[in-house]
Design an enzyme around this catalytic site. Structure first.
Site, short mmCIF file in Angstrom:
data_model
loop_
_atom_site.label_atom_id
_atom_site.label_comp_id
_atom_site.label_asym_id
_atom_site.label_seq_id
_atom_site.Cartn_x
_atom_site.Cartn_y
_atom_site.Cartn_z
N SER A 1 58.51 -1.79 50.16
CA SER A 1 58.64 -3.00 49.35
C SER A 1 57.35 -3.21 48.56
O SER A 1 56.97 -2.34 47.78
CB SER A 1 58.97 -4.19 50.25
OG SER A 1 59.40 -5.29 49.50
N HIS B 1 67.76 -4.05 51.96
CA HIS B 1 66.32 -3.86 51.78
C HIS B 1 65.67 -3.19 52.99
O HIS B 1 64.61 -2.58 52.87
CB HIS B 1 65.65 -5.21 51.52
CG HIS B 1 64.25 -5.11 51.03
ND1 HIS B 1 63.87 -4.33 49.96
CD2 HIS B 1 63.10 -5.69 51.48
CE1 HIS B 1 62.57 -4.44 49.76
NE2 HIS B 1 62.08 -5.25 50.67
#
Length: 707
Positions: free
Chosen positions: A564, A678
């Site tokens: 991320s 994610h």
């Protein structure tokens, strides 16, 4: 504890090389001439075909490595182990837990009484089998959490995602009948905010059509939704602006007293805060925009400050926690009590405030080591004392009970598995009730905290974990992890995966506590915000160079990993200092910093990075990995991973970077999981595979190649 949780802002959850840009090539990839915009079509057939082809190329090599199958199987054994600690969530008189193993791939929501849990009995009572639900409904359901009605916790709003995406379907569930409520509250797939008002009423923000979402894709408006009423007809009671990150309303409880609070987020780090008065109107609270209105406890408003504030002449320091009686505050009083004040080494952890019936618990970091303070409020006075903790490591408050003083917390460090403790008196005494087994042999391993000197002279802490028999001969395969953003602190933690895949095999692990995180409070975060972002990257470079200077490793044996915002970090390291590393793992990353604000939730992060559509691009373009890759530079063979179903960080970041690098002739690996969100994986089998791929790649790159 009833903290404000109106909006879930999902943050996401590098000597010798010239990094200057060629003036003729720095705009080679721009908004106007980007040849890979088609890869931004998340499920476009051409884009998916491209991803499948890249997967086939990379997996044919990585899955054939001699380490892969062994690591994958051991990972899965650990992830499915019956000896794992079942993390507790207190609701009423029960402990709830969501459990995955080889029998419950998607997971089982279950519960037992608090007494049974503390007594270590295994009297789990099934509540919802997500595997059975998915099979019955023909859906790829992934559990995404639950919000239950306080204080009975009988009615709950379940969030179910298709394939692990952030957008969820919301369905009302009854924990007594263990059934979905017929004609109950239901929301179609969207990024939604919900909060119970009472059994028949909700505050709800969702995708109601044009104008109901912000540019970041989060709810802009909130409606008061009565049972049986079509949500489209529910009354709108609060709204922010389209340019905001998000807004929402939630009900919090101070004992038996409810308070309805509205939040408008103009940026990721700023809020306008409102409290509903007796006339049903929202009144704005006179608090700094960058402060955090945490909760109301025994009539006291608890506020965290991220900058200095002097509301009535007296300055309350950045990083402090302050409190004042709600009635006094609404009447204009500004004489706060200071519950916590930071020092140069001591800071409150982000989201570090919890409460029981009679106590506030403060999670604190002292030189990145966990501490825990307990505060009580009686007769108008606050009393504070330290909670006795087992050792120097990481302490996490797992669950608290607003109706009693019982709470659960865990302790762990790099080499000691999690131990679960219960305190039923607010922290006076604690009892260890569960301990996770050792998943690797830590005998002979050592942990040290060291400091590197960054480019501007800042001392940057990092943890060094060395294997048995380690000697500083410059040849140790070494992996550095880091994040450096959104005031997220990276702390010592036990990982069976890291232990058996890396440490036990002779690898060195380093955790870099670079600026941008929260290890030293808000100032540590703000030192790498926006135009100061290079500080985080300089810190990471300093740690790598310090390891080399100490003879721990060398560039040929040094690898890095981040996901991320951490994927942006490793992407920057790849482009700025390719000479320092021989393995670079870039997971679910941001990489195209010219268009990050136009993809999925990216606009919500402009408070962290800046706005690339303004003059901010002048500093953003200096580090944007997609705009700094060059054809005539030798790069380490990097490994990029992403997920098609990631609705937070767009998979096009990784796709476009890989396509551009391949066009320039650079060799690399790429894996795009077609589900998983994610996190990159939606079940234990996928997670076991992903980790085995990464560690097999690292060993292959860092000197342990197959013959």
């Amino acid at each position: 504890m009833h903290r404000l949780a109106t909006v879930t802002l999902l943050a996401m959850c590098a000597a010798g090389c010239d990094k200057s840009n060629d003036p003729e090539s720095e705009e080679i990839v721009s908004l106007e001439n980007d040849p890979y915009l088609w890869l931004e079509e998340v499920e476009g057939e051409r884009a998916l075909d491209w991803a499948r082809e890249r997967n086939a190329e990379s997996l044919s090599y990585l899955e054939a490595l001699s380490t892969y199958a062994e690591l994958r199987d051991r990972n899965l054994e650990i992830y499915n182990s019956d000896d794992r600690i079942a993390s507790p969530a207190i609701r009423g008189g029960y402990v709830y837990n969501f459990w995955k193993d080889d029998n419950y791939i998607r997971g089982l929501w279950r519960r037992m009484t608090i007494d049974d849990y503390v007594a270590r009995r295994e009297n789990w009572e099934p509540v919802l089998d997500v595997d059975a639900l998915a099979d019955a409904e023909g859906e790829d359901w992934v559990w995404k959490g639950v919000e239950c009605l306080y204080p009975e916790y009988e009615r709950c709003l379940l969030r179910l995602s298709r394939g692990g995406a952030d957008a969820t379907v919301v369905r009302e569930f009854n924990t007594v009948t263990k059934q979905f409520v017929e004609n109950g509250f239901f929301l179609a797939e969207a990024k939604s905010n919900l909060s119970w008002v009472d059994e028949d009423t909700l505050f709800v923000g969702s995708d109601f059509g044009d104008g109901s979402l912000t540019e970041s894709g989060y709810p802009r408006t909130t409606r008061l939704w009565e049972r049986g009423e079509p949500v489209e007809e529910a009354e709108e009671i609060f709204a922010g602006e389209v340019e905001d990150v998000a807004s929402g309303v939630s009900r919090i409880w101070d004992g038996d007293t409810p308070h309805d609070v509205a939040m408008r987020y103009p940026t990721f780090f700023t809020t306008q805060k409102f409290l509903m008065n007796g006339d049903g109107e929202f009144v704005e609270l006179d608090l700094p925009a960058d402060s955090r209105f945490s909760t109301i406890f025994k009539g006291q408003v608890i506020v965290e400050l991220t900058s200095d504030w002097a509301p009535a002449g007296e300055t309350y320091a950045q990083g402090s926690v302050i409190a004042i009686a709600l009635d006094d505050f609404l009447a204009g009083g500004r004489d706060f009590d200071v519950l916590f004040e930071p020092t140069p080494t001591r800071a409150l952890t982000r989201n570090g405030i919890s409460s029981t019936r009679d106590y506030i618990l403060l999670g604190v970091l002292d030189n990145v080591v966990s501490k825990l303070d307990r505060l009580s409020f009686s007769n108008g006075e606050w009393t504070r004392e330290a909670v006795d903790l087992p050792d120097v490591g990481r302490v996490s408050i797992l669950s608290t009970d607003d109706r009693t003083n019982l709470f659960f917390y865990s302790y762990e460090d790099f080499l000691q598995p999690d131990t679960l403790y219960v305190s039923d008196d607010g922290g006076d005494t604690s009892t260890a009730i569960r301990k996770q087994p050792e998943y690797f042999n830590a005998d002979g391993m050592r942990v040290e905290q060291l400091f590197a000197t960054s480019k501007d002279g800042t001392q940057v802490p990092y943890f060094l974990v060395t294997p048995k028999g380690f000697e500083a001969d410059g040849k140790a395969p070494t992996l550095i992890g880091g994040y450096g953003g959104f005031q997220v602190s990276r702390l010592p933690a036990y990982s069976g995966t890291l232990g058996h895949s890396w440490l036990e095999r002779g690898g060195v692990y380093v955790l870099a506590n670079i600026r941008g995180g929260g290890e030293y409070g808000p100032a540590w975060h703000q030192a790498a915000l926006r135009e100061k972002r290079q500080n985080a990257y300089d810190d990471f470079i300093a740690v790598a160079e310090d390891l080399i200077d100490r003879g721990i490793t060398s560039p040929d044996h040094l690898g890095i990993r981040g996901g991320s915002n951490g994927g942006l970090l490793t992407g920057v390291m790849l482009t700025q200092r390719p000479d320092l590393y021989d393995a670079v793992v870039v997971q679910v990353p941001l990489l195209d910093m010219k268009r990050f604000n136009k993809m999925l939730a990216g606009a919500s992060w402009m408070g962290e990075y800046g706005d690339p559509d303004t003059d901010d691009w002048e500093f953003i373009k200096e580090y944007s990995p997609y705009h700094n890759i060059k054809p005539d530079v030798e790069y380490p063979k990097a490994f990029f991973t992403t997920s098609t179903r990631d609705q937070r960080v767009h998979p096009a970041h990784a796709r476009k970077m890989v396509a551009r690098m391949m066009e320039m002739g650079h060799d690399l690996y790429y894996f795009e999981n077609m589900v998983g969100g994610h996190a990159g994986a939606s079940d234990n089998t996928q997670a076991a595979r992903n980790e085995a791929l990464i560690y097999s790649y690292l060993w292959d790159q860092l000197g342990h190649k197959d013959n």
